[in-house]
Write a protein that holds these residues in place. Structure first.
Motif, PDB file in Angstrom:
ATOM      1  N   ASP A 267      57.970  44.428 -11.025  1.00  0.00           N
ATOM      2  CA  ASP A 267      57.360  45.336 -11.016  1.00  0.00           C
ATOM      3  C   ASP A 267      58.324  46.494 -10.264  1.00  0.00           C
ATOM      4  O   ASP A 267      58.241  46.381  -8.871  1.00  0.00           O
ATOM      5  CB  ASP A 267      55.984  45.614 -10.741  1.00  0.00           C
ATOM      6  CG  ASP A 267      55.362  46.915 -10.346  1.00  0.00           C
ATOM      7  OD1 ASP A 267      56.080  47.865 -10.775  1.00  0.00           O
ATOM      8  OD2 ASP A 267      54.100  46.963 -10.020  1.00  0.00           O
ATOM      9  N   ALA A 268      59.131  47.423 -11.050  1.00  0.00           N
ATOM     10  CA  ALA A 268      59.969  48.380 -10.262  1.00  0.00           C
ATOM     11  C   ALA A 268      59.395  49.693 -10.819  1.00  0.00           C
ATOM     12  O   ALA A 268      60.137  50.615 -10.944  1.00  0.00           O
ATOM     13  CB  ALA A 268      61.284  48.012 -10.793  1.00  0.00           C
ATOM     14  N   ARG A 269      58.235  49.735 -10.709  1.00  0.00           N
ATOM     15  CA  ARG A 269      57.321  51.192 -11.031  1.00  0.00           C
ATOM     16  C   ARG A 269      57.807  51.919 -10.097  1.00  0.00           C
ATOM     17  O   ARG A 269      57.672  51.450  -8.742  1.00  0.00           O
ATOM     18  CB  ARG A 269      55.908  50.854 -11.329  1.00  0.00           C
ATOM     19  CG  ARG A 269      55.079  51.994 -11.555  1.00  0.00           C
ATOM     20  CD  ARG A 269      55.476  52.466 -13.475  1.00  0.00           C
ATOM     21  NE  ARG A 269      54.255  53.202 -13.916  1.00  0.00           N
ATOM     22  CZ  ARG A 269      54.633  54.188 -14.649  1.00  0.00           C
ATOM     23  NH1 ARG A 269      55.827  54.357 -15.263  1.00  0.00           N
ATOM     24  NH2 ARG A 269      53.447  54.767 -15.178  1.00  0.00           N
ATOM     25  N   GLU A 270      57.829  53.497 -10.214  1.00  0.00           N
ATOM     26  CA  GLU A 270      57.789  54.332  -9.079  1.00  0.00           C
ATOM     27  C   GLU A 270      56.514  54.440  -8.335  1.00  0.00           C
ATOM     28  O   GLU A 270      55.170  53.864  -8.910  1.00  0.00           O
ATOM     29  CB  GLU A 270      57.955  55.703  -9.756  1.00  0.00           C
ATOM     30  CG  GLU A 270      59.276  55.879 -10.518  1.00  0.00           C
ATOM     31  CD  GLU A 270      58.847  55.356 -11.980  1.00  0.00           C
ATOM     32  OE1 GLU A 270      59.657  56.014 -13.000  1.00  0.00           O
ATOM     33  OE2 GLU A 270      58.167  54.826 -12.403  1.00  0.00           O
ATOM     34  N   ARG A 271      56.501  55.014  -6.881  1.00  0.00           N
ATOM     35  CA  ARG A 271      55.430  54.908  -6.195  1.00  0.00           C
ATOM     36  C   ARG A 271      55.132  56.466  -5.939  1.00  0.00           C
ATOM     37  O   ARG A 271      56.012  57.095  -5.713  1.00  0.00           O
ATOM     38  CB  ARG A 271      55.485  54.159  -4.917  1.00  0.00           C
ATOM     39  CG  ARG A 271      55.510  52.664  -5.248  1.00  0.00           C
ATOM     40  CD  ARG A 271      55.755  51.931  -3.752  1.00  0.00           C
ATOM     41  NE  ARG A 271      54.584  52.130  -2.941  1.00  0.00           N
ATOM     42  CZ  ARG A 271      54.595  51.859  -1.563  1.00  0.00           C
ATOM     43  NH1 ARG A 271      55.708  51.145  -0.872  1.00  0.00           N
ATOM     44  NH2 ARG A 271      53.486  51.982  -0.889  1.00  0.00           N
ATOM     45  N   ALA A 272      53.835  56.854  -5.672  1.00  0.00           N
ATOM     46  CA  ALA A 272      53.615  58.267  -5.172  1.00  0.00           C
ATOM     47  C   ALA A 272      54.116  58.453  -3.734  1.00  0.00           C
ATOM     48  O   ALA A 272      53.995  57.529  -2.839  1.00  0.00           O
ATOM     49  CB  ALA A 272      52.129  58.455  -5.347  1.00  0.00           C
ATOM     50  N   PRO A 273      54.673  59.606  -3.463  1.00  0.00           N
ATOM     51  CA  PRO A 273      54.950  59.922  -1.968  1.00  0.00           C
ATOM     52  C   PRO A 273      53.878  59.835  -1.061  1.00  0.00           C
ATOM     53  O   PRO A 273      52.677  59.730  -1.456  1.00  0.00           O
ATOM     54  CB  PRO A 273      55.517  61.239  -2.045  1.00  0.00           C
ATOM     55  CG  PRO A 273      55.824  61.447  -3.587  1.00  0.00           C
ATOM     56  CD  PRO A 273      54.980  60.738  -4.145  1.00  0.00           C
ATOM     57  N   ALA A 274      54.131  59.469   0.268  1.00  0.00           N
ATOM     58  CA  ALA A 274      53.049  59.431   1.267  1.00  0.00           C
ATOM     59  C   ALA A 274      52.351  60.653   1.186  1.00  0.00           C
ATOM     60  O   ALA A 274      51.000  60.658   1.674  1.00  0.00           O
ATOM     61  CB  ALA A 274      53.657  58.895   2.801  1.00  0.00           C
ATOM     62  N   ALA A 275      52.867  61.933   0.997  1.00  0.00           N
ATOM     63  CA  ALA A 275      52.439  62.933   0.921  1.00  0.00           C
ATOM     64  C   ALA A 275      51.288  63.399  -0.055  1.00  0.00           C
ATOM     65  O   ALA A 275      50.523  64.395  -0.352  1.00  0.00           O
ATOM     66  CB  ALA A 275      53.286  64.287   1.463  1.00  0.00           C
ATOM     67  N   ALA A 276      51.235  62.578  -1.237  1.00  0.00           N
ATOM     68  CA  ALA A 276      50.558  62.818  -2.318  1.00  0.00           C
ATOM     69  C   ALA A 276      49.055  62.612  -1.999  1.00  0.00           C
ATOM     70  O   ALA A 276      48.600  61.880  -1.218  1.00  0.00           O
ATOM     71  CB  ALA A 276      50.959  61.844  -3.232  1.00  0.00           C
ATOM     72  N   HIS A 277      48.363  63.245  -2.691  1.00  0.00           N
ATOM     73  CA  HIS A 277      46.876  63.447  -2.802  1.00  0.00           C
ATOM     74  C   HIS A 277      46.214  63.522  -4.113  1.00  0.00           C
ATOM     75  O   HIS A 277      46.960  64.062  -5.044  1.00  0.00           O
ATOM     76  CB  HIS A 277      46.444  64.151  -1.610  1.00  0.00           C
ATOM     77  CG  HIS A 277      46.606  65.514  -1.714  1.00  0.00           C
ATOM     78  ND1 HIS A 277      45.819  66.502  -2.541  1.00  0.00           N
ATOM     79  CD2 HIS A 277      47.754  66.429  -1.398  1.00  0.00           C
ATOM     80  CE1 HIS A 277      46.312  67.728  -2.316  1.00  0.00           C
ATOM     81  NE2 HIS A 277      47.541  67.712  -1.783  1.00  0.00           N
ATOM     82  N   ARG A 278      44.750  63.237  -4.125  1.00  0.00           N
ATOM     83  CA  ARG A 278      44.200  63.287  -5.387  1.00  0.00           C
ATOM     84  C   ARG A 278      44.208  64.670  -6.115  1.00  0.00           C
ATOM     85  O   ARG A 278      44.407  64.647  -7.164  1.00  0.00           O
ATOM     86  CB  ARG A 278      42.811  62.851  -5.029  1.00  0.00           C
ATOM     87  CG  ARG A 278      41.727  62.828  -6.342  1.00  0.00           C
ATOM     88  CD  ARG A 278      40.343  62.533  -5.870  1.00  0.00           C
ATOM     89  NE  ARG A 278      39.443  62.028  -6.891  1.00  0.00           N
ATOM     90  CZ  ARG A 278      38.963  63.110  -7.711  1.00  0.00           C
ATOM     91  NH1 ARG A 278      39.231  64.420  -7.190  1.00  0.00           N
ATOM     92  NH2 ARG A 278      38.192  62.866  -8.658  1.00  0.00           N
ATOM     93  N   ASP A 279      44.067  65.703  -5.262  1.00  0.00           N
ATOM     94  CA  ASP A 279      43.888  66.944  -6.077  1.00  0.00           C
ATOM     95  C   ASP A 279      45.303  67.836  -5.832  1.00  0.00           C
ATOM     96  O   ASP A 279      45.087  69.297  -5.917  1.00  0.00           O
ATOM     97  CB  ASP A 279      42.707  67.866  -5.372  1.00  0.00           C
ATOM     98  CG  ASP A 279      41.434  66.876  -5.541  1.00  0.00           C
ATOM     99  OD1 ASP A 279      41.454  66.484  -6.342  1.00  0.00           O
ATOM    100  OD2 ASP A 279      40.681  67.320  -4.683  1.00  0.00           O
ATOM    101  N   MET A 280      46.306  67.013  -5.582  1.00  0.00           N
ATOM    102  CA  MET A 280      47.534  67.925  -5.666  1.00  0.00           C
ATOM    103  C   MET A 280      48.084  68.879  -6.501  1.00  0.00           C
ATOM    104  O   MET A 280      49.122  69.811  -6.534  1.00  0.00           O
ATOM    105  CB  MET A 280      48.960  66.990  -4.896  1.00  0.00           C
ATOM    106  CG  MET A 280      48.984  66.053  -6.068  1.00  0.00           C
ATOM    107  SD  MET A 280      50.487  64.801  -5.569  1.00  0.00           S
ATOM    108  CE  MET A 280      52.020  65.848  -5.471  1.00  0.00           C
ATOM    109  N   TYR A 281      47.474  68.652  -7.888  1.00  0.00           N
ATOM    110  CA  TYR A 281      47.990  69.481  -9.178  1.00  0.00           C
ATOM    111  C   TYR A 281      47.039  70.460  -9.571  1.00  0.00           C
ATOM    112  O   TYR A 281      47.004  70.807 -10.497  1.00  0.00           O
ATOM    113  CB  TYR A 281      48.483  68.243 -10.016  1.00  0.00           C
ATOM    114  CG  TYR A 281      49.736  67.569  -9.638  1.00  0.00           C
ATOM    115  CD1 TYR A 281      51.141  68.266  -9.558  1.00  0.00           C
ATOM    116  CD2 TYR A 281      49.801  66.398  -9.763  1.00  0.00           C
ATOM    117  CE1 TYR A 281      52.102  67.576  -9.106  1.00  0.00           C
ATOM    118  CE2 TYR A 281      50.895  65.559  -9.316  1.00  0.00           C
ATOM    119  CZ  TYR A 281      52.038  66.256  -8.822  1.00  0.00           C
ATOM    120  OH  TYR A 281      53.169  65.543  -8.584  1.00  0.00           O
TER     121      TYR A 281
END
Length: 574
Positions: free
Chosen positions: A101-115
């Motif tokens: 599994d070389a899938r990308e990961r969300a950055p540490a600063a990402a959060h549920r409502d960021m978009y």
């Protein structure tokens, strides 16, 4: 909260082995190596490494790195992927399979409502275009891991063909030209991306030779320093500074903390074959198993073509509905794998299927969706020793987020859009999800990528394709062709149709159905939409384990671009 999942998945593997595929007493090694990829320049890179004494995994590094250069619209160092490996048993031991599994990961600063905006509405393009859309890339770490753990050659040798192509020049083709036109305006917003792909502000003509010395240098850093050449030090600082200047939220810690994960593949049996496929965070393997488990209750060979299509569609409908509700990153949520793959659960779903009438999706509780778009890439390889690999890799949408950091040579992904940006709201591929796939720091987004092996009846096949939410149904149809006795090429070329629960419509390629089949399906209550264009780019290799003969099948839909090839004697090492 993080939940341990690998042990759970291992237990599920044991539960799935209900009726093991028949064992074969003597397996004849492949007489040749075979590679099928979406670009001839990448296939040739893999053949070169095989001829130099590399195995299938060394060749996979070469093909992957070359595809990131010559097919940048679909994958690259700024993205991620899944790698399914088959290793022959030594000294009488059984073969084994590994899933990387070389899938990308969300950055540490990402959060549920960021978009979302202040009113809770999804901000247009925020999760698809520009630096904020990028998750932490996994493909560079995946290439290093694959080479160091399973290859025979130094990483520098496997990367050499792609480095040479980047420095001396690669040929911009018809597929590059067609895909770039759709993203020209967005790419032009990023000076570094525009410098790579829009010389003089124009889309290059097919046949143009392009050079990318920055890409070559990035590969050289990987060859010299391993993963640290990308994820730590000066290069990592440059990446982070460029992403943050573009409005992104990466940190140096995000890069330094990235790791690939080896997971147990999903394994299940159908009609005497064993299928080895992708586990979560892919939704593909679970959906495939669910569909085949539903279909196992029917004597399909006694039914008409229309009835078989009807049952395929009804099984697709139910598998995609469950995908939307239950699936996510198993390191963060408790995915009910055992339930979804249980044959009794499939029997319950089957009981709701009417052979004489389509089931409206609105009668299956869930949430709405919208159409999807095709991107990503896949390649399949088998070598003369019996090693095999199926790799699906991506930057998500065409040319990813269309943003590049100066001096790196590649665009970044927009994989953050593969999360449920707002649960119940469809992403760019028309797929919806619930809380299980909500954005969370460090989480991997759900994927449809479905690299798969088919083993049994004296045959072995590696198969996969790009195509967004349609990947799963394309692999399904390709596998059905192989199970019915088809070749690698016929599986790659098979006409395609698709249903993903919502929208409640059967999409079909031109000519996939006859006029009579369309009329019959509509009489059953299906809504059929015959599309003007084809989709997908399937790459298949097969190995006859009784004779040692191999075949490489590259999708006819891009036959002037992709290449399936065999190489006499390549990689037959002892």
């Amino acid at each position: 909260m993080r939940l341990p999942s690998r042990g759970v998945v291992r237990i599920v593997m044991l539960l799935l082995v209900v009726a093991p595929a028949a064992a074969q007493d003597v397996v004849v090694p492949p007489r040749q190596a075979a590679i099928a990829s979406a670009n001839a320049q990448a296939t040739d890179a893999g053949l070169e490494v095989l001829a130099a004494g590399g195995n299938a995994f060394d060749a996979a590094v070469a093909v992957s790195a070359a595809l990131g250069l010559v097919e940048p619209e679909s994958s690259g160092l700024g993205g991620g992927g899944f790698m399914l490996l088959h290793l022959p048993g030594e000294d009488g031991a059984p073969p084994r399979q590994v899933f990387i599994d070389a899938r990308e990961r969300a950055p540490a600063a990402a959060h549920r409502d960021m978009y979302l905006d202040a009113e809770g509405r999804v901000r247009p393009e925020a999760s698809t275009n520009g630096a904020l859309a990028a998750a932490i890339p996994g493909l560079p770490a995946g290439l290093v891991h694959l080479s160091e753990r399973y290859g025979r050659l130094p990483l520098s040798a496997s990367l050499a063909p792609a480095i040479r192509l980047a420095r001396e020049g690669w040929t911009f083709g018809s597929k590059n030209h067609a895909m770039l036109g759709a993203r020209r305006e967005v790419l032009a917003r990023s000076p570094a991306a525009a410098a790579l792909f829009l010389p003089d502000g124009q889309v290059p003509e097919a046949g143009t030779v392009l050079r990318n010395p920055d890409y070559a240098r990035t590969l050289e850093l990987l060859a010299e320093h391993g993963a640290d050449g990308f994820y730590r030090g000066d290069y990592a600082r440059r990446l982070v500074a460029g992403v943050r200047a573009g409005g992104g939220i990466w940190s140096e810690e995000d890069l330094a903390d990235y790791r690939v994960v080896e997971r147990e593949p999903l394994v299940f049996d159908y009609r005497g074959y064993r299928l080895v496929t992708a586990p979560p965070p892919s939704s593909g393997g679970i959906a495939l198993a669910a569909i085949f488990n539903i279909l196992s209750g029917y004597a399909l060979d006694t039914l008409s073509d229309t009835a078989r299509i009807h049952l395929n569609v009804e099984a697709m409908r139910r598998a995609y509905r469950d995908r939307a509700l239950y699936l996510g990153d198993p390191d963060f949520v408790q995915v009910p794998v055992a339930m979804l793959l249980d044959r009794n659960y499939a029997a319950g779903l089957r009981a709701g299927i009417n052979l004489e009438r389509a089931t409206p999706s609105e009668l299956l509780p869930g949430i709405e969706s919208r159409p999807e778009r095709p991107e990503t890439t896949h390649f399949s390889i088998v070598d003369g020793h019996g090693n095999a690999v199926a790799v699906t890799q991506t930057v998500n949408l065409t040319f990813g987020n269309a943003f590049a950091v100066e001096g790196t040579g590649f665009v970044l992904n927009n994989q953050m859009d593969d999360f449920s940006v707002k649960p119940g709201t469809p992403n760019a591929f028309g797929l919806i999800g619930a809380e299980a796939n909500a954005i969370e720091s460090g989480k991997r987004p759900l994927s449809s990528m479905t690299p798969t092996f088919l083993i049994g009846e004296g045959r072995f096949a590696a198969i996969g394709t790009p195509g967004g939410s349609r990947i799963i149904t394309m692999v399904l149809l390709g596998l059905q062709d192989l199970i019915d006795g088809g070749s690698a090429q016929s599986a790659a070329d098979r006409p395609r149709y698709h249903h993903q629960y919502q929208p409640d419509v059967v999409s079909a390629e031109p000519g996939a159905f006859t006029a009579g089949q369309v009329a019959a399906l509509e009489a059953l209550g299906h809504r059929v939409s015959e599309r003007e264009s084809t989709w997908g780019n399937m790459q298949v290799v097969t190995w006859d384990q009784a004779t040692g003969e191999v075949e490489a099948g590259s999708d006819v839909r891009w036959k002037s671009v992709g290449k399936g090839a065999t190489s006499e004697g390549a990689a037959i090492y002892r």
